[in-house]
Design a protein around this motif. Structure first.
Motif, PDB file in Angstrom:
ATOM      1  N   ASN A  30       0.817  -1.210   0.000  1.00 54.69           N
ATOM      2  CA  ASN A  30       0.000   0.000   0.000  1.00 54.69           C
ATOM      3  C   ASN A  30       0.855   1.266   0.000  1.00 54.69           C
ATOM      4  O   ASN A  30       0.533   2.258  -0.661  1.00 54.69           O
ATOM      5  N   GLY A  31       1.961   1.225   0.770  1.00 55.41           N
ATOM      6  CA  GLY A  31       2.851   2.381   0.807  1.00 55.41           C
ATOM      7  C   GLY A  31       3.454   2.689  -0.554  1.00 55.41           C
ATOM      8  O   GLY A  31       3.533   3.855  -0.975  1.00 55.41           O
ATOM      9  N   ALA A  32       3.844   1.626  -1.263  1.00 56.87           N
ATOM     10  CA  ALA A  32       4.402   1.813  -2.604  1.00 56.87           C
ATOM     11  C   ALA A  32       3.350   2.349  -3.560  1.00 56.87           C
ATOM     12  O   ALA A  32       3.627   3.219  -4.402  1.00 56.87           O
ATOM     13  N   GLN A  33       2.113   1.870  -3.425  1.00 52.64           N
ATOM     14  CA  GLN A  33       1.042   2.362  -4.295  1.00 52.64           C
ATOM     15  C   GLN A  33       0.749   3.837  -4.029  1.00 52.64           C
ATOM     16  O   GLN A  33       0.459   4.593  -4.959  1.00 52.64           O
ATOM     17  N   LEU A  34       0.840   4.242  -2.771  1.00 52.99           N
ATOM     18  CA  LEU A  34       0.591   5.647  -2.429  1.00 52.99           C
ATOM     19  C   LEU A  34       1.679   6.576  -2.965  1.00 52.99           C
ATOM     20  O   LEU A  34       1.464   7.787  -3.101  1.00 52.99           O
ATOM     21  N   PHE A  35       2.840   6.012  -3.263  1.00 54.17           N
ATOM     22  CA  PHE A  35       3.950   6.812  -3.771  1.00 54.17           C
ATOM     23  C   PHE A  35       3.780   7.133  -5.262  1.00 54.17           C
ATOM     24  O   PHE A  35       4.330   8.126  -5.760  1.00 54.17           O
ATOM     25  N   ILE A  36       3.014   6.307  -5.967  1.00 55.27           N
ATOM     26  CA  ILE A  36       2.859   6.475  -7.423  1.00 55.27           C
ATOM     27  C   ILE A  36       2.243   7.817  -7.800  1.00 55.27           C
ATOM     28  O   ILE A  36       2.749   8.500  -8.711  1.00 55.27           O
ATOM     29  N   PRO A  37       1.146   8.293  -7.162  1.00 59.26           N
ATOM     30  CA  PRO A  37       0.604   9.614  -7.529  1.00 59.26           C
ATOM     31  C   PRO A  37       1.618  10.756  -7.344  1.00 59.26           C
ATOM     32  O   PRO A  37       1.589  11.729  -8.099  1.00 59.26           O
ATOM     33  N   GLN A  38       2.497  10.616  -6.346  1.00 61.69           N
ATOM     34  CA  GLN A  38       3.521  11.648  -6.148  1.00 61.69           C
ATOM     35  C   GLN A  38       4.507  11.677  -7.320  1.00 61.69           C
ATOM     36  O   GLN A  38       4.971  12.751  -7.737  1.00 61.69           O
ATOM     37  N   LEU A  39       4.824  10.494  -7.820  1.00 62.70           N
ATOM     38  CA  LEU A  39       5.715  10.426  -8.988  1.00 62.70           C
ATOM     39  C   LEU A  39       5.045  11.044 -10.210  1.00 62.70           C
ATOM     40  O   LEU A  39       5.704  11.719 -11.031  1.00 62.70           O
ATOM     41  N   ILE A  40       3.715  10.829 -10.333  1.00 60.40           N
ATOM     42  CA  ILE A  40       2.975  11.439 -11.443  1.00 60.40           C
ATOM     43  C   ILE A  40       2.999  12.962 -11.312  1.00 60.40           C
ATOM     44  O   ILE A  40       3.175  13.696 -12.293  1.00 60.40           O
ATOM     45  N   ARG A  41       2.816  13.449 -10.076  1.00 57.74           N
ATOM     46  CA  ARG A  41       2.849  14.913  -9.842  1.00 57.74           C
ATOM     47  C   ARG A  41       4.204  15.508 -10.242  1.00 57.74           C
ATOM     48  O   ARG A  41       4.266  16.531 -10.938  1.00 57.74           O
ATOM     49  N   THR A  53      12.043   9.749 -12.929  1.00 55.34           N
ATOM     50  CA  THR A  53      10.698   9.308 -12.515  1.00 55.34           C
ATOM     51  C   THR A  53      10.376   7.913 -13.038  1.00 55.34           C
ATOM     52  O   THR A  53       9.784   7.094 -12.336  1.00 55.34           O
ATOM     53  N   VAL A  54      10.785   7.636 -14.282  1.00 53.93           N
ATOM     54  CA  VAL A  54      10.542   6.308 -14.866  1.00 53.93           C
ATOM     55  C   VAL A  54      11.259   5.240 -14.055  1.00 53.93           C
ATOM     56  O   VAL A  54      10.701   4.153 -13.786  1.00 53.93           O
ATOM     57  N   ILE A  55      12.486   5.527 -13.650  1.00 51.22           N
ATOM     58  CA  ILE A  55      13.245   4.558 -12.837  1.00 51.22           C
ATOM     59  C   ILE A  55      12.548   4.345 -11.508  1.00 51.22           C
ATOM     60  O   ILE A  55      12.376   3.198 -11.032  1.00 51.22           O
ATOM     61  N   HIS A  56      12.100   5.434 -10.883  1.00 52.97           N
ATOM     62  CA  HIS A  56      11.390   5.326  -9.601  1.00 52.97           C
ATOM     63  C   HIS A  56      10.075   4.547  -9.749  1.00 52.97           C
ATOM     64  O   HIS A  56       9.702   3.757  -8.871  1.00 52.97           O
ATOM     65  N   LEU A  57       9.381   4.782 -10.858  1.00 58.10           N
ATOM     66  CA  LEU A  57       8.134   4.034 -11.102  1.00 58.10           C
ATOM     67  C   LEU A  57       8.396   2.534 -11.246  1.00 58.10           C
ATOM     68  O   LEU A  57       7.631   1.698 -10.740  1.00 58.10           O
ATOM     69  N   ALA A  58       9.493   2.201 -11.941  1.00 55.18           N
ATOM     70  CA  ALA A  58       9.840   0.792 -12.126  1.00 55.18           C
ATOM     71  C   ALA A  58      10.161   0.143 -10.787  1.00 55.18           C
ATOM     72  O   ALA A  58       9.716  -0.993 -10.496  1.00 55.18           O
ATOM     73  N   LEU A  59      10.928   0.840  -9.944  1.00 56.36           N
ATOM     74  CA  LEU A  59      11.268   0.302  -8.616  1.00 56.36           C
ATOM     75  C   LEU A  59      10.018   0.173  -7.745  1.00 56.36           C
ATOM     76  O   LEU A  59       9.856  -0.802  -6.996  1.00 56.36           O
TER      77      LEU A  59
END
Length: 579
Positions: A30-41, A53-59
């Motif tokens: 859940n914590g990782a999923q909550l981080f995804i919108p921040q990466l989109i922002r 951001t792409v690297i962070h999304l992959a991780l």
């Protein structure tokens, strides 16, 4: 509802480490999923950082995948183990319950509680836990993020949530009631199938296939109707939740769009906000799923607890000990009647059976012969101070030790879906083949088995369906003879055997009894004539008592039956000679 789940507390404690590890992986996911919108922002507000951001999304995606594998392994694994342990407990408990319990409850219903109901309990200890943690963690965290990002926007989007909560609570009680009705209908179907398959030969013999098919159709239709009632409820519930959840998106578009145009929100913040709101829909629906699964689990667990709360009527006294041999059996003024029946089945029965003696019992159907035999090993519970073994009241014996002293061949033969060899060695699976062969000789079973392709390894089928009535009785007799019990209880166990075979079996039995006491119930005088003492029973009492010779000399039931059977045998013999 909560009280039903108290049954599972020992299992939650036993598998607490599984749940702790599963909880960790669930929070990680859940914590990782909550981080995804921040990466989109970040990606929308700062296009130059897209590679990072792409690297962070992959991780993040890898972390989510790892977390999902982890919580499935530990949480679902724990629920599966609880299901297994609870099924073991139910089965063991059923084996300790008295005959009266099984008279009140149908086999099909007990099977449904041990299968379908347990599946609902498993879901309530697995997926319900996941949905609950998801609901609490995601809802709380997302709302905090939204309020921190823009308090007024958070307030407006929060408005539909209390309404959703009230709906979930109101639907919960209805789900529990309807699901219990579904489970009861499933039990009726299971019982119908079990009864029909067990009696399939009788159904076919009386050409009642269509009749039973119609009965099954009615039960099946009732099961369908009860499921449809539950489906209608959920068909109404989820669209309402989805509608109210959609209102939050409308509020965001109306208020949040204005904030972007006025420069109070960046496009990236708006996109992350929209992403968080879409993530909030699952906890809302998950709350409904949690209520659904838990209510179903509670209803099923209630049915299971009904069985587990049943207490065995026949138990061992505390710290009971068995006396040493010899095991003289004494019955003193025994009276017995079944619950809810006024008339006693057994009245003032008394006798003594010493080691090595044979006691014969003669009587018409329904005079209490089988009841008397069941009372001796406490398959039925006799009054205190009426039956003694080895000088000790059997109610003061350890129950297991007492029953080991008796080997019973019941009137209704039951064989397990095993080989002939394994059925005979039922009391001791380590019985050597030589002893099994000896028992086969004693019961004249060897000549039949030699004609089977698989010999002693022949499967007898369910309840011994592949054997004749006489063969089943002889396998059952061999099974009792193999047991190391000092007292044999033979309840009309040669009724399906011809007289010639019966004489051979009795001859072997008298020769190889090895000091065992025998109680022999039969309708045939030829079976009882070698007994040391014969009891003639009528209406639950002893009408006559004596040896074969003594009873023939006096007028009464025994001599009358002996005369009638002798005449019948003589007529049968003359008929065979003429042919």
């Amino acid at each position: 509802m909560v009280k039903e789940f108290k049954t599972l507390l020992p299992y939650f404690k036993k598998y607490s480490l599984f749940y702790a590890a599963g909880f960790f992986f669930l929070i990680l996911t859940n914590g990782a999923q909550l981080f995804i919108p921040q990466l989109i922002r970040i990606a929308l507000d700062d296009l130059s950082s897209r590679n990072t951001t792409v690297i962070h999304l992959a991780l993040t995606a890898f972390t989510v995948a790892l977390g999902r594998v982890g919580w499935r392994f530990f949480i679902i694994g724990a629920s599966r183990r609880i299901e297994r342990d609870l099924r073991d407990k139910i089965f063991h408990h059923l084996t300790t319950l008295s005959d009266s319990f099984f008279s009140r409850n149908r086999t099909g219903d007990l099977m449904a509680r041990s299968t379908n109901d347990l599946e609902a309990v498993r879901m309530s200890t697995g997926m319900a836990f996941v949905a609950f943690v998801d609901g609490v963690f995601l809802t709380t965290t997302i709302l905090i993020i939204l309020f921190l990002t823009n308090p007024w926007l958070g307030f407006y989007t929060f408005i539909p949530l209390p309404v959703i909560t009230l709906l979930i609570l109101s639907f919960g009680g209805m789900v529990s009631r309807l699901f219990k009705n579904v489970q009861e209908a499933y039990s009726q179907i299971t019982n119908q199938v079990q009864e029909a398959l067990s009696g399939i030969r009788v159904i076919q013999a009386f050409v009642k296939e269509q009749n039973f098919s119609e009965k099954f159709h009615l039960k099946n239709t009732e099961y369908l109707q009860r499921n449809l009632e539950l489906t209608k409820l959920w068909g109404l519930f989820f669209p309402i939740i989805a509608l109210l959840s959609g209102l939050t998106t409308l509020i965001l578009l109306w208020y949040g769009g204005g904030q972007v145009m006025e420069g109070h929100l960046t496009p990236g913040e708006f996109a992350s906000y929209l992403s968080y709101l879409s993530m909030l829909v699952w906890p809302m629906l998950g709350a409904g799923m949690t209520v659904n699964i838990i209510q179903r689990g509670a209803a099923s667990l209630g049915r299971i607890n009904e069985v587990l709360q049943e207490k065995p009527e026949i138990t061992s006294p505390p710290e009971a000990q068995a006396p040493p041999p010899p095991y003289v059996l004494e019955v003193r003024n025994l009276n017995f009647h079944y619950p809810k029946r006024d008339n006693p089945v057994i009245k003032n029965i008394s006798f003594t059976l010493k080691p090595g003696q044979i006691l014969g019992i003669l009587g018409s159907t329904g005079v209490g012969k089988t009841t008397l035999l069941k009372l001796l090993p406490r398959l039925l519970d006799p009054p205190e101070g009426t039956i003694f073994l080895g000088g000790k009241d059997i109610k003061l014996w350890p129950l297991v030790e007492l029953r080991k002293k008796f080997a019973m061949v019941p009137q209704s033969t039951f064989l397990f879906s095993e080989t002939i060899k394994n059925n005979i060695a039922f009391s001791n699976p380590e019985t050597p083949l030589e002893e099994i062969l000896l028992m086969g000789e004693m019961t004249t079973l060897t000549r039949d088995v030699e004609g089977f392709e698989q010999g002693w390894d022949t499967l007898v089928g369910e309840r011994g369906v592949s054997l004749s009535g006489g063969q089943k009785q002889r396998v059952s007799l061999a099974r009792a003879l193999t047991a190391p019990a000092p007292i044999l209880l033979l309840d009309d166990c040669m009724a399906s055997v011809d007289m010639e075979t019966e004489e051979k079996i009795l001859g072997h039995l008298l020769k190889e009894a090895k000091g065992r006491s025998i109680i022999l119930v039969s309708h045939r005088i030829s079976t009882l004539k070698n007994a040391d003492v014969i009891l003639v029973m009528e209406k639950g009492t002893i009408l006559q008592r004596g040896t074969h010779e003594e009873l023939l000399k006096v007028e009464g039931t025994y001599s009358e039956i002996a005369t009638l059977q002798h005449q019948k045998d003589r007529i049968s013999g003359e008929t065979i000679e003429k042919k």
